[in-house]
Every structure is written in C-alpha cells, then in structure tokens.
Scaffold this active site. Structure first.
Site, PDB file in Angstrom:
ATOM      1  N   ARG A  94       0.820  -1.214   0.000  1.00 33.34           N
ATOM      2  CA  ARG A  94       0.000   0.000   0.000  1.00 33.34           C
ATOM      3  C   ARG A  94       0.855   1.266   0.000  1.00 33.34           C
ATOM      4  O   ARG A  94       0.373   2.332  -0.304  1.00 33.34           O
ATOM      5  CB  ARG A  94      -0.984  -0.023   1.168  1.00 33.34           C
ATOM      6  CG  ARG A  94      -2.155  -0.965   0.858  1.00 33.34           C
ATOM      7  CD  ARG A  94      -3.083  -1.129   2.021  1.00 33.34           C
ATOM      8  NE  ARG A  94      -2.449  -1.869   3.081  1.00 33.34           N
ATOM      9  CZ  ARG A  94      -2.967  -2.050   4.283  1.00 33.34           C
ATOM     10  NH1 ARG A  94      -4.132  -1.532   4.568  1.00 33.34           N
ATOM     11  NH2 ARG A  94      -2.326  -2.765   5.187  1.00 33.34           N
ATOM     12  N   ASP A 167     -14.995   1.335  -1.720  1.00 27.49           N
ATOM     13  CA  ASP A 167     -14.030   2.335  -2.163  1.00 27.49           C
ATOM     14  C   ASP A 167     -14.117   2.376  -3.694  1.00 27.49           C
ATOM     15  O   ASP A 167     -13.942   1.341  -4.350  1.00 27.49           O
ATOM     16  CB  ASP A 167     -12.640   1.843  -1.708  1.00 27.49           C
ATOM     17  CG  ASP A 167     -11.518   2.790  -2.080  1.00 27.49           C
ATOM     18  OD1 ASP A 167     -11.768   3.762  -2.810  1.00 27.49           O
ATOM     19  OD2 ASP A 167     -10.392   2.542  -1.619  1.00 27.49           O
ATOM     20  N   LYS A 190     -14.785   6.706  -0.629  1.00 31.27           N
ATOM     21  CA  LYS A 190     -14.118   6.748   0.684  1.00 31.27           C
ATOM     22  C   LYS A 190     -12.915   7.678   0.615  1.00 31.27           C
ATOM     23  O   LYS A 190     -12.265   7.763  -0.412  1.00 31.27           O
ATOM     24  CB  LYS A 190     -13.707   5.328   1.038  1.00 31.27           C
ATOM     25  CG  LYS A 190     -12.465   5.193   1.870  1.00 31.27           C
ATOM     26  CD  LYS A 190     -11.924   3.786   1.943  1.00 31.27           C
ATOM     27  CE  LYS A 190     -10.437   3.813   1.699  1.00 31.27           C
ATOM     28  NZ  LYS A 190      -9.757   2.541   1.956  1.00 31.27           N
ATOM     29  N   ARG A 192      -9.295   8.697   2.866  1.00 33.36           N
ATOM     30  CA  ARG A 192      -8.456   8.396   4.033  1.00 33.36           C
ATOM     31  C   ARG A 192      -7.557   9.598   4.314  1.00 33.36           C
ATOM     32  O   ARG A 192      -6.945  10.145   3.408  1.00 33.36           O
ATOM     33  CB  ARG A 192      -7.603   7.154   3.766  1.00 33.36           C
ATOM     34  CG  ARG A 192      -6.910   6.623   5.029  1.00 33.36           C
ATOM     35  CD  ARG A 192      -5.973   5.487   4.718  1.00 33.36           C
ATOM     36  NE  ARG A 192      -6.611   4.238   4.384  1.00 33.36           N
ATOM     37  CZ  ARG A 192      -6.962   3.306   5.261  1.00 33.36           C
ATOM     38  NH1 ARG A 192      -6.763   3.514   6.549  1.00 33.36           N
ATOM     39  NH2 ARG A 192      -7.509   2.184   4.851  1.00 33.36           N
ATOM     40  N   GLY A 223     -10.107  -2.881   9.229  1.00 33.64           N
ATOM     41  CA  GLY A 223     -11.545  -3.121   9.084  1.00 33.64           C
ATOM     42  C   GLY A 223     -12.356  -1.850   8.943  1.00 33.64           C
ATOM     43  O   GLY A 223     -13.567  -1.901   8.709  1.00 33.64           O
ATOM     44  N   THR A 225     -12.604   0.478   6.588  1.00 36.94           N
ATOM     45  CA  THR A 225     -13.249   0.725   5.292  1.00 36.94           C
ATOM     46  C   THR A 225     -14.537  -0.085   5.165  1.00 36.94           C
ATOM     47  O   THR A 225     -15.603   0.449   4.827  1.00 36.94           O
ATOM     48  CB  THR A 225     -12.271   0.339   4.152  1.00 36.94           C
ATOM     49  OG1 THR A 225     -11.074   1.088   4.324  1.00 36.94           O
ATOM     50  CG2 THR A 225     -12.866   0.611   2.785  1.00 36.94           C
TER      51      THR A 225
END
Ligand code: R5P
Length: 295
Positions: A94, A167, A190, A192, A223, A225
């Site tokens: 990621r 997402d 979504k 972040r 968890g 998301t």
C-alpha cells in the site's frame, strides 16, 4: 521438474498447490534463535530444478520478509537452477508511491531486496496496484483470485445480491465479481486522511431491503473501510451483510469492528492463512506459474 519450497507463513497453501500439481515439496526446517532471529535450512538438495518458494508476508511482516530472503538464498545454495518467488500477500504494497514528501517508498525497497537476493521471477495475488509490479526488473505477475471469490459466493444461495465496493477505486473488481454472479454492483466513495489514517465514507442510501449485500475489497486491515460501508448499508435493513476480501489481515480488532458494524459473515482467501480462509488461491497461482516456468 520444479519443486515447491514451503515458507513458514504458507504451509496449507503450498500443500494445496502440491495436491493440484505433480510438484514435489522439499522439506524445510525452521527455527527461531533465543534472541528472535530466524534460521532456515532446506533438508535436501534441489539438483538443478526450479524452486518455487511460497511465502506470504502478513504480520509480523518484517520477519516474514527475512524468512523469504533466507528461503531464496537457501534454495540457490541447495542447487536450484532458478527461483520463482510466490508471495501471496506482499507486505508494504500500500506504500506503492510517495504520498507525502520524503517518505520511504517501501514497496520499491521490498521488490529490490527480493531481486537482489537472487529471485528470477515473482508472483503475487491481486497486487494492490500495477505500480507494485513495476518496481521489479524480473518478470512479475499478479494472479487473480476474484473469480474464486465469485465461485464461492455463488454457492451461498444469495438473495438478490448487491456487490458493494466500499471504495470507488476498487469498483472494477466488484463489477467483475457481480458479472460472474449475474448480480448488481455499486460503490461508496471513501477518503483516508494521510496523516491520521482516519477513514470517511459518503453516506448514500442504497436499495438493500431484504437483500444479501456483499462488501468486497482487496484487503481488510483495520476493518475501518468495510465497517463504515456496513454501518451505512445496515440502516437499509438488508437480509445479510457478508464481507469478502482477498487478503484478510485483521489488524487492530478488525473482526470485532466488522461484527459491531453489522457484518454477519467474513470470508477471505488463503493468501493469509486464517480462520476466514474459505477460498484457496492455489489454482490461480498454478495458472500464473505456468507462464513463468514455461518461459
Ligand atoms: C485501500 O486502498 C484498500 O483497497 C483497502 O480498502 C484498505 O487497505 C482497507 O484497509 P482498512 O481495513 O484498514 O480500512
């Protein structure tokens, strides 16, 4: 004939791959020294064959990566003519680009290290992005396990299923699964926060009354998301909410968070071997392997 070299993080998956192919499995011994350092030794020579190492890298990631590097080195010392590295879940994926100035580009470091120890080819499962694969100079492939997830879901007798991506970035995968199930797909947007890691999800009403909602993502880590999406969906009185992912990391109390948000069932593949690993990636990995070994 290639031989399978099982890593300590992927014993069941390697066994399944051996059962589905006619590849023998090499015996490997592992131990951890009192100070925490890992030791790995192949108990037999490989004799000029191709070694296929299978080692996932979930937490403790850094230890799993060192074990992987030890497996590559030990396989070459045992006489392997070529080493194909299968890392079903590739840690640090990621961090596939620099999001904030002066960050380490972790994903590129991992690729460089795997190559420098002597890997000839690399295979993962549903790489987090194409960028991750582009950091390898050796052949690097990503096997696709979403059709395996679709096949498993089709055995659940779902009621007018809605496949939901929590997402928008992951909507194409949700659409592919929906197509295989002949079902409807949709997504939430979504965001972040790059500094705090906090997640916000758009509130959008969906028609889910008395339907099975399958929330699909590539990774479930904290968890957050999937839990956000489940909380929004549960207000519409669905019949059941199922969370499905390729890589079930379940960090920081993720399972409790998902259950509290209304998720009734959690399923994942065996890229990370856990209690929710109902689906095996052995078959797609063997298909990708054919492309590499036959080259
Ligand atoms: C993000 O790009 C991924 O596709 C997942 O949505 C994310 O990694 C899930 O993380 P968490 O479970 O911590 O919300």
């Amino acid at each position: 004939m290639p031989v399978l070299v099982p890593g300590p993080a992927s014993p069941s998956l390697t066994q399944r791959m051996a059962m589905l192919s006619n590849f023998a499995m090499v015996k490997v011994s592992y131990k951890v020294f009192p100070d925490g350092e890992s030791y790995i030794r192949l108990e037999e020579p490989i004799k000029d064959d191709v070694a296929i190492i299978v080692q996932s890298c979930p937490p403790p990631q850094d230890k799993r990566i060192i074990e992987l590097l030890q497996l590559i080195d030990a396989s070459l010392r045992a006489g392997a003519s070529k080493v194909v590295v299968i890392v079903p879940y590739l840690a640090y994926s990621r961090q596939d680009k620099v999001f904030l100035n002066y960050e380490a580009l972790s994903s590129k470091i991992v690729a460089r290290v795997i190559e420098s120890v002597g890997a000839h080819a690399f295979i993962t499962v549903n790489a987090h992005s194409e960028m991750v694969l582009s950091y390898f100079k050796i052949k690097a492939l990503s096997a696709d396990a979403f059709p395996e997830i679709a096949a498993y879901l089709s055995s659940l007798n779902l009621k007018s299923p809605l496949i939901l991506s929590p997402d928008k970035k992951r909507y194409p995968e949700a659409q592919r699964v929906a197509k295989l199930l002949n079902a409807e797909a949709t997504f939430f947007e979504k965001k972040r926060d790059l500094v705090t890691g906090g997640i916000t999800t758009e509130e959008r009403p969906l028609n889910v009354e008395d339907r099975d909602v399958i929330i699909i993502d590539d990774i479930i880590s904290s968890g957050g998301t999937v839990a956000n999406a489940a909380r929004i969906v549960s207000r519409g009185n669905p019949k059941r909410i199922v969370a499905a992912c390729i890589h079930g990391l379940y960090a920081a109390g993720a399972v409790d968070k998902l259950v509290a948000a209304g998720v009734q069932e959690i399923i994942s593949t065996d890229t990370i071997e856990t209690k929710t690993s109902r689906i095996s990636v052995a078959r797609p990995l063997l298909e990708s392997l054919r492309q590499v070994v036959e080259d």
